[in-house]
Design an enzyme around this catalytic site. Structure first.
Site, PDB file in Angstrom:
ATOM      1  N   ASN A   2       0.848  -1.185   0.000  1.00 30.90           N
ATOM      2  CA  ASN A   2       0.000   0.000   0.000  1.00 30.90           C
ATOM      3  C   ASN A   2       0.885   1.237   0.000  1.00 30.90           C
ATOM      4  O   ASN A   2       2.022   1.186   0.466  1.00 30.90           O
ATOM      5  CB  ASN A   2      -0.882   0.008   1.256  1.00 30.90           C
ATOM      6  CG  ASN A   2      -1.827   1.199   1.276  1.00 30.90           C
ATOM      7  OD1 ASN A   2      -2.390   1.586   0.244  1.00 30.90           O
ATOM      8  ND2 ASN A   2      -1.999   1.819   2.442  1.00 30.90           N
TER       9      ASN A   2
ATOM     10  N   HIS B  89       0.882   5.230   1.359  1.00 37.46           N
ATOM     11  CA  HIS B  89       0.189   6.074   2.322  1.00 37.46           C
ATOM     12  C   HIS B  89       0.876   7.436   2.350  1.00 37.46           C
ATOM     13  O   HIS B  89       2.108   7.507   2.408  1.00 37.46           O
ATOM     14  CB  HIS B  89       0.244   5.408   3.711  1.00 37.46           C
ATOM     15  CG  HIS B  89      -0.515   6.168   4.740  1.00 37.46           C
ATOM     16  ND1 HIS B  89      -1.895   6.172   4.779  1.00 37.46           N
ATOM     17  CD2 HIS B  89      -0.100   6.958   5.749  1.00 37.46           C
ATOM     18  CE1 HIS B  89      -2.295   6.939   5.790  1.00 37.46           C
ATOM     19  NE2 HIS B  89      -1.229   7.419   6.396  1.00 37.46           N
TER      20      HIS B  89
ATOM     21  N   ASP C  76      -2.507   0.675   8.243  1.00 42.34           N
ATOM     22  CA  ASP C  76      -1.260   1.380   7.905  1.00 42.34           C
ATOM     23  C   ASP C  76      -0.104   0.990   8.827  1.00 42.34           C
ATOM     24  O   ASP C  76       0.661   1.843   9.278  1.00 42.34           O
ATOM     25  CB  ASP C  76      -1.479   2.916   7.965  1.00 42.34           C
ATOM     26  CG  ASP C  76      -2.544   3.358   6.988  1.00 42.34           C
ATOM     27  OD1 ASP C  76      -2.675   2.720   5.928  1.00 42.34           O
ATOM     28  OD2 ASP C  76      -3.260   4.331   7.293  1.00 42.34           O
TER      29      ASP C  76
ATOM     30  N   SER D  59       4.908   6.810   2.220  1.00 37.46           N
ATOM     31  CA  SER D  59       5.500   5.515   2.588  1.00 37.46           C
ATOM     32  C   SER D  59       4.829   4.415   1.788  1.00 37.46           C
ATOM     33  O   SER D  59       3.606   4.427   1.599  1.00 37.46           O
ATOM     34  CB  SER D  59       5.241   5.201   4.073  1.00 37.46           C
ATOM     35  OG  SER D  59       5.618   6.267   4.901  1.00 37.46           O
TER      36      SER D  59
HETATM   37  C1  GAR Z   1      -2.683   8.925  -2.831  1.00 37.11           C
HETATM   38  O1  GAR Z   1      -2.211  10.140  -2.333  1.00 37.11           O
HETATM   39  C2  GAR Z   1      -2.472   7.833  -1.824  1.00 37.11           C
HETATM   40  O2  GAR Z   1      -1.295   7.979  -1.064  1.00 37.11           O
HETATM   41  C3  GAR Z   1      -3.684   7.981  -0.957  1.00 37.11           C
HETATM   42  O3  GAR Z   1      -4.723   8.240  -1.860  1.00 37.11           O
HETATM   43  C4  GAR Z   1      -4.202   8.935  -2.982  1.00 37.11           C
HETATM   44  C5  GAR Z   1      -4.667   8.253  -4.230  1.00 37.11           C
HETATM   45  O4  GAR Z   1      -4.352   8.994  -5.369  1.00 37.11           O
HETATM   46  N1  GAR Z   1      -3.934   6.788  -0.193  1.00 37.11           N
HETATM   47  C6  GAR Z   1      -4.373   6.787   1.067  1.00 37.11           C
HETATM   48  O5  GAR Z   1      -4.656   7.796   1.675  1.00 37.11           O
HETATM   49  C7  GAR Z   1      -4.516   5.406   1.676  1.00 37.11           C
HETATM   50  N2  GAR Z   1      -4.701   5.501   3.093  1.00 37.11           N
HETATM   51  P1  GAR Z   1      -4.387   8.327  -6.804  1.00 37.11           P
HETATM   52  O6  GAR Z   1      -5.753   7.662  -6.953  1.00 37.11           O
HETATM   53  O7  GAR Z   1      -4.220   9.467  -7.751  1.00 37.11           O
HETATM   54  O8  GAR Z   1      -3.271   7.348  -6.879  1.00 37.11           O
END
Ligand code: GAR
Length: 321
Positions: free
Chosen positions: A109, A111, A147, A138
């Site tokens: 994942n 984060h 997480d 991360s």
């Molecule tokens: C990203 O910033 C990712 O780190 C976050 O969602 C966004 C997705 O963007 N994930 C989380 O917060 C998970 N807990 P994307 O759809 O453009 O890749």
């Protein structure tokens, strides 16, 4: 490149990390390929892009279903695709314990924080509010706690004096797009990485009684017994001792056992050039399919052969019963 790791990506929305991972996979030496993009949101923007790039997609809305039932549907689609790993890229669903257990050490994942700081949501604002100098992102292994799994890689991103959530998130996403393909690449090739292999051997050698690491001819090696009279029971060879592989040398009971091992699996074992004559056997560790329980057993057997009597006595007595 043969034998690329097959990856299923799960998304819920935009899918910009999915795009970064997908385009990185087009580079000639990339060790992974994307074989499925799946979502809990049939309208996820990222699905359109995956489709346009000729990647199989799958979507099933989670509304009105239990978490477990929805996870079973996702699991089935992923199994059907033939994926080896699952990569969560903005998949905004907590996975059930059952699902995570089925894919132990196979789910990654990303984060948007420097874990272990700021698990959960609103990570950017929480970093700004705390007055941190740096935020970041991360990549970690997924466990059933949120997480919380082993962190595989991080990139720090400077927080500017006038940052708000959006401006900070806009820069962190650049870092995410660099980090994720690199972290996936390192993870799927870890079993051929000499440092990772050495860590595996070291942990198992040092778990045995009264052992210590003392380099021998410039390579890591392990002894049992006290500082002075201890004896070596294992040598790590990364193209060392005139050999051309990554392997572990362990002691056998003698030439009969050496021959039996060579007969049983000539791809796994070989006679080391300088140590073969004194009863050592080499076990290949660089084939990408190492059975670490077996390596542990070989180390323990070798330890028993050279360990002082006072250490092996109790084990011998136990064996008599
Ligand atoms: C990203 O910033 C990712 O780190 C976050 O969602 C966004 C997705 O963007 N994930 C989380 O917060 C998970 N807990 P994307 O759809 O453009 O890749």
């Amino acid at each position: 490149m043969a034998d690329k790791a097959k990856i299923a990506i799960l998304i819920s929305g935009r899918g910009s990390n999915m795009a970064a991972i997908l385009y990185a996979s087009k580079l000639p030496k990339c060790p992974y390929e994307i074989i499925l993009v799946a979502s809990n949101n049939p309208d996820a923007q990222g699905l359109k892009l995956a489709n346009a790039e000729g990647i199989a997609t799958f979507a099933h809305a989670h509304k009105g279903m239990s978490r477990e039932d929805h996870d079973v549907i996702m699991h089935d689609a992923i199994i059907t695709s033939g994926a080896d790993y699952i990569v969560l890229a903005g998949y905004m669903r907590i996975l059930s314990a059952d699902f995570v257990q089925k894919w132990t050490d196979k789910i990654l994942n990303i984060h948007p924080s420097l874990l272990p700081k700021y698990k959960g949501l609103n990570t950017h604002q929480r970093a700004i509010d705390a007055g941190d100098n740096y935020a970041g992102c991360s990549v970690h292994l997924v466990t059933s706690a949120l997480d919380d799994g082993t962190v595989l890689g991080q990139i720090k991103v400077k927080i500017l004096a006038d940052d708000d959530t959006d401006s900070l998130a806009d820069r962190i996403i650049f870092a995410e797009h660099q980090l994720y393909p690199a972290a996936i690449t390192a993870y799927v090739t870890r079993e051929k990485n000499p440092e990772w292999i050495l860590d595996q051997v070291r942990a198992r050698a040092l778990a045995l009684d009264e052992t210590l690491e003392r380099p021998s001819f410039g390579t890591p090696a392990w002894r049992v017994g006290n500082e002075k009279s201890g004896k070596y029971f294992a040598y790590f060879s990364h193209r060392h001792f005139g050999e051309n592989s990554i392997s572990l040398f362990v002691k056998t009971s003698g030439s009969d056992e050496q021959e039996a091992l060579l007969d049983a699996d000539p791809m796994l074992y070989f006679l080391p050039k300088f140590y073969g004559k004194s009863g050592w056997i080499a076990v290949r560790l660089d084939r990408g399919n190492t059975d670490w329980d077996h390596v542990e057993a070989m180390l323990s057997k070798s330890w028993r052969i050279v360990a002082p009597k006072r250490l092996t006595k109790l084990i011998d007595i136990a064996h008599e019963f």
